[in-house]
Write an enzyme that holds these catalytic residues in place. Sequence first.
Site, mmCIF file in Angstrom:
data_model
loop_
_atom_site.group_PDB
_atom_site.id
_atom_site.type_symbol
_atom_site.label_atom_id
_atom_site.label_comp_id
_atom_site.label_asym_id
_atom_site.label_seq_id
_atom_site.Cartn_x
_atom_site.Cartn_y
_atom_site.Cartn_z
ATOM 1 N N TYR A 14 30.655 -23.092 6.621
ATOM 2 C CA TYR A 14 29.925 -21.980 5.798
ATOM 3 C C TYR A 14 28.827 -21.177 6.183
ATOM 4 O O TYR A 14 28.096 -20.446 5.655
ATOM 5 C CB TYR A 14 29.919 -22.511 4.366
ATOM 6 C CG TYR A 14 31.045 -23.157 3.616
ATOM 7 C CD1 TYR A 14 32.066 -22.290 3.015
ATOM 8 C CD2 TYR A 14 31.351 -24.436 3.666
ATOM 9 C CE1 TYR A 14 33.127 -22.785 2.655
ATOM 10 C CE2 TYR A 14 32.641 -24.958 3.048
ATOM 11 C CZ TYR A 14 33.484 -24.169 2.487
ATOM 12 O OH TYR A 14 34.565 -24.597 2.112
ATOM 13 N N HIS A 19 27.824 -15.934 1.416
ATOM 14 C CA HIS A 19 27.473 -16.863 0.156
ATOM 15 C C HIS A 19 26.297 -17.611 0.532
ATOM 16 O O HIS A 19 25.654 -18.484 -0.471
ATOM 17 C CB HIS A 19 28.793 -17.987 -0.104
ATOM 18 C CG HIS A 19 28.904 -17.827 -1.616
ATOM 19 N ND1 HIS A 19 28.519 -17.017 -2.534
ATOM 20 C CD2 HIS A 19 29.823 -18.789 -2.120
ATOM 21 C CE1 HIS A 19 28.969 -17.328 -3.892
ATOM 22 N NE2 HIS A 19 29.793 -18.427 -3.631
ATOM 23 N N ASN A 66 29.479 -24.122 -6.561
ATOM 24 C CA ASN A 66 29.955 -24.113 -8.154
ATOM 25 C C ASN A 66 29.621 -25.582 -8.721
ATOM 26 O O ASN A 66 29.873 -25.758 -9.908
ATOM 27 C CB ASN A 66 31.511 -23.872 -8.334
ATOM 28 C CG ASN A 66 32.454 -25.286 -7.724
ATOM 29 O OD1 ASN A 66 31.817 -25.860 -6.876
ATOM 30 N ND2 ASN A 66 33.520 -25.001 -7.925
ATOM 31 N N ASP A 91 23.017 -15.177 -3.331
ATOM 32 C CA ASP A 91 23.787 -13.749 -2.992
ATOM 33 C C ASP A 91 24.384 -13.256 -4.476
ATOM 34 O O ASP A 91 24.678 -13.795 -5.225
ATOM 35 C CB ASP A 91 24.924 -14.013 -2.087
ATOM 36 C CG ASP A 91 25.852 -14.872 -2.801
ATOM 37 O OD1 ASP A 91 27.217 -14.666 -3.040
ATOM 38 O OD2 ASP A 91 25.735 -16.136 -2.745
ATOM 39 N N ASN A 112 29.175 -18.614 -9.693
ATOM 40 C CA ASN A 112 29.608 -19.882 -9.974
ATOM 41 C C ASN A 112 28.020 -20.946 -9.885
ATOM 42 O O ASN A 112 28.102 -21.864 -10.613
ATOM 43 C CB ASN A 112 30.743 -20.345 -9.200
ATOM 44 C CG ASN A 112 31.899 -19.638 -9.688
ATOM 45 O OD1 ASN A 112 31.950 -19.127 -10.985
ATOM 46 N ND2 ASN A 112 32.980 -19.453 -8.847
#
Length: 191
Positions: A14, A19, A66, A91, A112
């Site tokens: 990631y 994100h 989340n 973001d 989230n």
Amino acid sequence: MRAIIGLGNPGEAYAGTRHNVGFWVVSLLAQRYSIPLNRHRYNARYGQGEIRGVSVLLVQPMTFMNRSGEAVRPLLKAYRLSPQQMLVVYDDIALPLGTLRMRARGSAGGHNGMRSIIAALGTEEFPRLRIGIGAPPEGVDPADYVLSPFEENEKPLMRQMLEHAADACEAWLTEPIEQVMSRFNRSYLQE
């Protein structure tokens, strides 16, 4: 003491995704002020130091996005910080690429990570800095979009945005939030 909490997802898979811009801002501040992010507790990676004469925690939750509240709540409790003493950086697909928006409070707006923090703290009354990453192209799932890297042509603007976002975080430490908002809440696309 204040806390600047940048949201993202842990792990190499990631690292370069849209994100994770919150992580990037925290890393930039850590680099600017030589604050090592070498503490690992409360489901977070963080460092403690000083920016503009203010004692500060720079925080990257190591939960997935989340579940960000699972890191934020115990960290605030351990350092006896109120939600108003933290700034959450993240973001936002509802804002065009190249746009910053700081607010003193507000809803999760479909994010989230923010939903998790609001649920964990039981309040929406805390400052946040949203970094516009643009809306997904037509036909692209928003979940896939936020987990994708920036396009090559977007990267120069994004690097510039990270600098402005870090500047806004610094200003928040020592200036009234309304003043910071009037200075930084805008599109930087034209620069």
